[in-house]
Design a protein around this motif. Structure first.
Motif, mmCIF file in Angstrom:
data_model
loop_
_atom_site.group_PDB
_atom_site.id
_atom_site.type_symbol
_atom_site.label_atom_id
_atom_site.label_comp_id
_atom_site.label_asym_id
_atom_site.label_seq_id
_atom_site.Cartn_x
_atom_site.Cartn_y
_atom_site.Cartn_z
ATOM 1 N N GLU A 148 19.167 12.478 -54.186
ATOM 2 C CA GLU A 148 17.828 11.577 -54.263
ATOM 3 C C GLU A 148 17.313 11.502 -52.726
ATOM 4 O O GLU A 148 17.940 10.969 -51.808
ATOM 5 C CB GLU A 148 18.291 10.144 -54.462
ATOM 6 C CG GLU A 148 18.836 10.031 -55.935
ATOM 7 C CD GLU A 148 19.000 8.723 -56.458
ATOM 8 O OE1 GLU A 148 18.219 7.769 -56.079
ATOM 9 O OE2 GLU A 148 20.017 8.450 -57.144
ATOM 10 N N ARG A 167 6.553 8.158 -60.570
ATOM 11 C CA ARG A 167 7.991 7.418 -60.157
ATOM 12 C C ARG A 167 7.954 6.204 -60.783
ATOM 13 O O ARG A 167 6.876 5.249 -60.619
ATOM 14 C CB ARG A 167 8.176 7.170 -58.676
ATOM 15 C CG ARG A 167 9.566 6.795 -58.195
ATOM 16 C CD ARG A 167 9.585 6.945 -56.659
ATOM 17 N NE ARG A 167 8.832 5.702 -56.274
ATOM 18 C CZ ARG A 167 9.184 4.355 -55.927
ATOM 19 N NH1 ARG A 167 10.288 4.055 -56.550
ATOM 20 N NH2 ARG A 167 8.361 3.416 -55.603
ATOM 21 N N CYS A 168 8.815 5.982 -61.687
ATOM 22 C CA CYS A 168 8.669 4.805 -62.546
ATOM 23 C C CYS A 168 10.282 4.050 -62.531
ATOM 24 O O CYS A 168 11.113 4.218 -61.985
ATOM 25 C CB CYS A 168 8.663 5.078 -64.140
ATOM 26 S SG CYS A 168 7.207 6.252 -64.676
ATOM 27 N N LYS A 169 10.294 2.933 -63.076
ATOM 28 C CA LYS A 169 11.552 2.255 -63.298
ATOM 29 C C LYS A 169 12.611 2.947 -64.100
ATOM 30 O O LYS A 169 11.856 3.726 -64.987
ATOM 31 C CB LYS A 169 11.207 0.763 -63.819
ATOM 32 C CG LYS A 169 10.656 -0.242 -62.922
ATOM 33 C CD LYS A 169 10.945 -1.692 -63.285
ATOM 34 C CE LYS A 169 10.235 -2.636 -62.276
ATOM 35 N NZ LYS A 169 10.650 -4.141 -62.484
ATOM 36 N N LYS A 170 13.652 2.728 -63.893
ATOM 37 C CA LYS A 170 14.690 3.612 -64.671
ATOM 38 C C LYS A 170 14.557 3.462 -66.283
ATOM 39 O O LYS A 170 14.049 2.358 -66.678
ATOM 40 C CB LYS A 170 16.205 3.166 -64.369
ATOM 41 C CG LYS A 170 16.732 3.428 -63.108
ATOM 42 C CD LYS A 170 18.122 3.143 -62.788
ATOM 43 C CE LYS A 170 18.996 4.447 -63.798
ATOM 44 N NZ LYS A 170 20.362 4.336 -63.389
ATOM 45 N N ASN A 212 16.350 10.629 -64.185
ATOM 46 C CA ASN A 212 16.909 9.287 -63.955
ATOM 47 C C ASN A 212 17.909 9.402 -62.661
ATOM 48 O O ASN A 212 18.606 9.908 -62.430
ATOM 49 C CB ASN A 212 17.969 8.627 -65.166
ATOM 50 C CG ASN A 212 16.811 8.199 -66.209
ATOM 51 O OD1 ASN A 212 16.170 7.308 -65.877
ATOM 52 N ND2 ASN A 212 16.916 8.471 -67.316
ATOM 53 N N ASN A 259 17.891 3.983 -58.861
ATOM 54 C CA ASN A 259 17.127 2.914 -58.836
ATOM 55 C C ASN A 259 15.777 3.104 -59.352
ATOM 56 O O ASN A 259 14.842 2.286 -59.367
ATOM 57 C CB ASN A 259 16.886 2.432 -57.305
ATOM 58 C CG ASN A 259 17.973 1.961 -56.931
ATOM 59 O OD1 ASN A 259 18.971 1.195 -57.471
ATOM 60 N ND2 ASN A 259 18.476 2.343 -55.596
ATOM 61 N N ASP A 260 15.421 4.491 -59.738
ATOM 62 C CA ASP A 260 14.123 4.599 -60.456
ATOM 63 C C ASP A 260 14.256 5.933 -61.684
ATOM 64 O O ASP A 260 15.406 6.324 -61.585
ATOM 65 C CB ASP A 260 13.032 4.842 -59.140
ATOM 66 C CG ASP A 260 13.289 5.857 -58.309
ATOM 67 O OD1 ASP A 260 14.382 6.597 -58.620
ATOM 68 O OD2 ASP A 260 12.747 6.032 -57.307
ATOM 69 N N CYS A 261 13.070 6.464 -61.781
ATOM 70 C CA CYS A 261 13.334 7.456 -62.867
ATOM 71 C C CYS A 261 11.823 8.433 -62.081
ATOM 72 O O CYS A 261 10.811 7.906 -61.956
ATOM 73 C CB CYS A 261 13.100 7.085 -64.120
ATOM 74 S SG CYS A 261 12.962 8.373 -65.356
ATOM 75 N N LEU A 271 5.987 2.901 -60.862
ATOM 76 C CA LEU A 271 5.863 2.379 -59.541
ATOM 77 C C LEU A 271 4.789 3.256 -58.810
ATOM 78 O O LEU A 271 4.344 2.452 -57.726
ATOM 79 C CB LEU A 271 7.147 2.574 -59.000
ATOM 80 C CG LEU A 271 8.222 1.908 -59.877
ATOM 81 C CD1 LEU A 271 9.613 2.064 -59.147
ATOM 82 C CD2 LEU A 271 8.000 0.148 -60.189
#
Length: 313
Positions: free
Chosen positions: A129, A192-195, A215, A218-220, A260
């Motif tokens: 990451e 970039r999104c929430k998981k 995934n 802390n995010d996806c 996000l």
């Protein structure tokens, strides 16, 4: 102690610098921007040999990098190993599957395939990451005695004058720096999104229709696009819609992902990767043009680079 200057602070520059330090070089990194503003800071950073040539060398570099990641897992540095579904077809380069450790790759069962994907491998691969791994590498570089200078290099003569040995890891910046006509941008837009509660996968079997989900802790990351020779750095609403529609096409029917951030990056695509000494400036070694596989091959390139330079010491 021999001295070397690495130009570029993305994943290729940082890994090159650290490996050279481990081989006994005193290393300075010169870059027009710090690691957190590079392309490397924007990507999903999964181990996946994507859009990189030549495939034979890429597979060797990727295998070396895989081993390095296995030995580079530390608390909170962003490196984990995750299951990753990779679609393929009759035209795909699947040689990379032969380089993985025994028991870490298999063909996906029909019940495991997302809608629209007919064949795929499921492998256990490194995820690094960027928001955690790049700061970790930069701090390691500094602790090893490295020096960092934020400075833009204008041309190859200025590049050559930096040191008796210079490693060019400028990515797409090398196009103007080296007047490299073979180097082209491959535009990628991601969300970039929430998981999400869905497996990580990539389908690159159709040019111009790249689709993936990665995934992370802390995010996806949901992607993407793979537009050749496209210099557009702006976020396009049409591409966001395209990415979300592809997500639905694979059978994702849960609530829409919570976005996000929308991100655009230009991958440095070249055929082949430029990994060689310069013909006119013998103190410059070029290490750029890794396409969409920077995190996949960077450590492998760095290891081979250090071996070449150690032989010349």
């Amino acid at each position: 102690m021999p001295s070397v200057t690495v130009v570029g602070s993305g994943i290729v520059g940082l890994t090159s610098a650290i490996i050279l330090q481990e081989k006994g070089f005193e290393v300075t990194i010169v870059a027009k921007e710090c690691f957190d503003k590079t392309l490397s800071s924007k990507v999903g950073a999964i181990w996946f040999p994507f859009e990189i040539e030549p495939k034979e060398k890429a597979n060797i570099w990727a295998s070396l990098a895989y081993e390095r990641y296995q030995n580079d897992i530390e608390p909170k540095n962003g490196v984990t190993f995750i299951p990753f579904l990779t679609a393929y077809n009759n035209h795909s380069n699947n040689d990379w599957t032969q380089t993985l450790p025994k028991g870490t790759v298999r063909k996906a069962k029909p019940s495991e395939l997302p809608k629209g994907i007919k064949m795929a491998f499921i492998s256990i691969v490194p995820l690094a990451e960027p928001r955690l791994y790049l700061p970790y590498l930069f701090e390691k570089f500094l602790k090893n005695g490295g020096h960092f200078e934020e400075r833009e290099i204008k041309d190859i003569k200025e590049l050559a004058a930096l040191n008796t040995l210079v490693i060019n890891c400028t990515g797409l910046g090398a196009k103007n720096l080296c007047n490299d006509e073979d180097l082209q941008p491959m535009r990628g837009q991601i969300l970039r999104c929430k998981k999400m509660n869905t497996p990580s996968f990539a389908d690159s079997t159709k040019k111009g229709a790249l689709s993936y989900i990665i995934n992370r802790s802390n995010d996806c990351v949901i992607g993407g696009t793979d537009y050749d020779n496209d210099w557009n750095r702006n976020v396009e609403a049409s591409d966001t819609t395209l990415i979300l529609n592809r997500l639905k096409a694979i059978g994702y029917n849960e609530a829409p992902p919570e976005i996000l951030e929308e991100i655009v990056g230009l991958r440095p695509k070249r055929s082949p990767v430029r990994f060689e000494f310069d013909d006119n400036f013998s103190n410059i070694f070029h290490n750029y043009g890794h396409g969409g596989a920077g995190f996949t091959v960077a450590w492998g390139c760095a290891i081979e680079l250090a071996e070449l330079l150690t032989e010349k010491k």
